[in-house]
Design a protein around this motif. Structure first.
Motif, short mmCIF file in Angstrom:
data_model
loop_
_atom_site.label_atom_id
_atom_site.label_comp_id
_atom_site.label_asym_id
_atom_site.label_seq_id
_atom_site.Cartn_x
_atom_site.Cartn_y
_atom_site.Cartn_z
N LEU A 175 -11.51 11.11 -4.75
CA LEU A 175 -12.53 10.06 -4.62
C LEU A 175 -12.10 8.90 -3.74
CD1 LEU A 175 -13.78 9.77 -8.33
CD2 LEU A 175 -15.07 10.64 -6.38
N LEU A 176 -10.79 8.74 -3.54
CA LEU A 176 -10.39 7.50 -2.87
C LEU A 176 -10.23 7.62 -1.36
CD1 LEU A 176 -7.10 7.21 -2.07
CD2 LEU A 176 -6.87 7.24 -4.53
N VAL A 177 -10.13 8.86 -0.83
CA VAL A 177 -9.91 8.95 0.62
C VAL A 177 -11.21 8.73 1.39
CG1 VAL A 177 -7.91 10.45 0.42
CG2 VAL A 177 -10.18 11.46 0.69
N LYS A 178 -11.04 8.32 2.65
CA LYS A 178 -12.19 8.14 3.54
C LYS A 178 -12.45 9.43 4.30
CE LYS A 178 -12.29 4.45 6.28
NZ LYS A 178 -11.56 3.63 7.25
N GLY A 179 -13.70 9.84 4.32
CA GLY A 179 -14.06 11.04 5.09
C GLY A 179 -13.51 12.31 4.46
N PHE A 180 -13.60 13.41 5.19
CA PHE A 180 -13.12 14.70 4.68
C PHE A 180 -11.64 14.85 4.98
CE2 PHE A 180 -11.93 19.06 5.23
CZ PHE A 180 -12.52 19.72 4.16
N GLN A 181 -10.82 14.99 3.95
CA GLN A 181 -9.39 15.16 4.17
C GLN A 181 -8.84 16.29 3.31
OE1 GLN A 181 -6.94 11.64 4.51
NE2 GLN A 181 -8.70 10.36 5.00
N TRP A 182 -7.92 17.07 3.91
CA TRP A 182 -7.40 18.25 3.22
C TRP A 182 -6.45 17.91 2.09
CZ3 TRP A 182 -9.55 22.68 3.12
CH2 TRP A 182 -10.26 23.14 4.23
N TYR A 240 -13.29 5.78 -8.59
CA TYR A 240 -11.93 6.33 -8.51
C TYR A 240 -10.97 5.53 -9.37
CZ TYR A 240 -9.96 2.86 -5.21
OH TYR A 240 -9.48 1.72 -4.63
N LYS A 281 0.83 -1.21 0.00
CA LYS A 281 0.00 0.00 0.00
C LYS A 281 0.86 1.26 0.00
CE LYS A 281 -4.31 -0.81 -0.31
NZ LYS A 281 -5.28 -0.26 -1.21
#
Lengths: 204, 269
Positions: A166-173, A115, A43
């Protein structure tokens, strides 16, 4: 300052970039193989190569605005940056295919997961650019057609930013920052904006 | 292997489980209060104060109150349970937990007959948890179980790993472990347990109900919208570890499938 930088850059050959390009990939694989990337090395490599691809796309898009707004001339490196971007994207894709999903349900993933669809589309669009990154193709296609074709890098950059969003979980900067940088660099190309008409590079 | 204190029905599912190393279990964590990177919790969680620690138990219970962690522990029987742990992100570990059955704790405080769900809440301390500065989720982290899930003998409160106190990045001093559900249901560093009548909110479910259901039972036949859940990457296998098939209810089907009789598990995700 800028003049000194430009004259320094003139002495550097573009092949230096080609020669250096494989090392980050080899290095991260070396770290993975020797257990230095934590407990989930596949990963880490996959994500790191994805980030490298985005950095390279950003670097390629930055060449023109850097010349226009800062007077720094990196034009002769742009083809190398583009070609290297393609190979990083390929390495990212192969890492996903071989080490992560291991060829399982690949086609289903490509059509069902947004994604992945978006990322794969970016890669496919990049193939003709990689194939025509040589002087023979430039002559064969003619400068105008070649230039138009290579404007494909704009949608590719947007797809790359979207893939990350599109690939991250939740709200990320982090993916939002990448998207803003890419959109910002693309905005410098819009002709209607005031700076676009300026043909002479700004000095200082 | 034979697990001291593990109940017979769980032992079948535990046969031949080779636990991950301490290093793997404690260096690769999802605990967004300390950051979204897998290594952020191990780096940042040392700031969490866990002594003293108070758990508020309230709602439909006979003996509501603020209980110190030490008081709770003194009433419970701690045993070791080696469980599979399956993250919704399609990686997995095997973890030798120490802890007690949640049912014992609930029996001790007395569950009233009108209670149907159990709600849990994680500590929210901005000065100790740098991840709270980022609006990844609607803080504090909350989770919930149906009462029969909570009372199931496999459901435990973990207070240790490998016989040592549970590290802060893993949810010290006390976290939930529900081995047949995706990892995010197993809420960490619990400060509140409420017995309630209605289905309580669950953080990931609130954030994205299409991707994270209230039940979130491990189910290889129902994909996460963004990736397949049919297989998993077992952590610790190195760069070329082969994916392995994900088991229905994470391998605890015989023990828990009856909890969901008559429910369409592709609908109640």
């Amino acid at each position: 300052m800028v003049a000194a930088l430009n004259s320094g850059l003139r002495r550097v050959h573009a092949w230096v970039l080609y020669a250096a390009a494989p090392f980050p990939v080899l290095w991260i694989y070396y770290l993975g193989l020797t257990g230095q990337l934590g407990v989930d090395p596949a990963k880490v490599i996959e994500h790191q190569l994805g980030l490298w691809s985005l950095w390279l796309i950003i670097a390629g898009l930055a060449v023109t605005p850097l010349r226009r707004f800062a007077g720094v001339n990196l034009l002769k490196f742009r083809r190398a940056i583009g070609v290297i971007t393609f190979f990083y994207l390929l390495a990212h894709l192969l890492t996903w295919l071989v080490l992560d999903v291991q060829f399982q349900n690949v086609w289903a993933d490509i059509v069902k997961r947004w994604y992945i669809t978006v990322g794969m589309l970016a890669f496919v669009l990049m193939v003709p650019l990689a194939l025509t990154s040589n002087n023979w193709s430039l002559r064969k296609l003619g400068t105008d057609t070649w230039r138009k074709l290579h404007k494909l890098v704009y949608p590719i950059a947007i797809l790359g930013a979207l893939h990350f969003l599109l690939l991250v979980k939740g709200f990320q900067w982090e993916p939002i920052l990448y998207a803003l940088v890419i959109l910002g660099l693309l905005a410098t190309r819009i002709r209607e904006l005031p700076w676009a008409s300026r043909s002479t590079p700004a000095r200082g | 292997g034979a697990i001291a204190g593990a109940m017979p029905m769980a032992s079948r599912a535990q046969d031949a489980l080779e636990p991950n190393t301490w290093e793997e279990i404690t260096s690769y964590n999802n605990y967004y209060e300390f950051g979204t990177g897998k290594d952020d919790p191990a780096r940042n969680a040392h700031r969490l104060t866990i002594d003293p620690w108070t758990v508020r138990i309230d709602g439909l219970v006979d003996k509501p109150g603020d209980y110190s962690f030490a008081d709770i522990l003194s009433q419970m029987t701690v045993e070791e349970r080696i469980y599979r742990f399956r993250c919704v992100e399609a990686w997995s570990m095997v973890i030798p937990w120490n802890g007690f059955e949640l049912a014992d704790l609930l029996d001790w405080v007395g569950v009233q007959s009108s209670a149907r769900y159990v709600a849990f809440e994680t500590a929210m301390r901005p000065e100790e948890m740098p991840g709270l500065a980022s609006p990844v989720l609607d803080w504090p982290y909350v989770e919930g179980l149906r009462l029969d899930e909570a009372m199931h003998p496999l459901t435990m409160m973990a207070t240790g790993i490998y016989g040592r106190d549970i590290p802060k990045q893993n949810g010290a001093p006390m976290r939930l472990v529900v081995p047949w559900k995706y990892g995010f249901k197993s809420i960490k560093s619990i400060v509140r347990i409420s017995l309630v009548e209605e289905e309580p909110p669950a953080s990931w479910n609130v954030t994205n109900p299409r991707e994270y259901g209230f039940y979130s039972n491990v189910n290889p036949n129902v994909d996460h919208p963004r990736w397949s859940q049919a297989t998993e990457r077992r952590i610790g296998g190195g760069l070329f570890a082969k994916r392995q098939p994900t088991l229905m209810f994470n391998g605890y089907e015989e023990d828990v499938a009856s909890l969901y009789d008559g429910m369409d598990l592709s609908e109640f995700i």
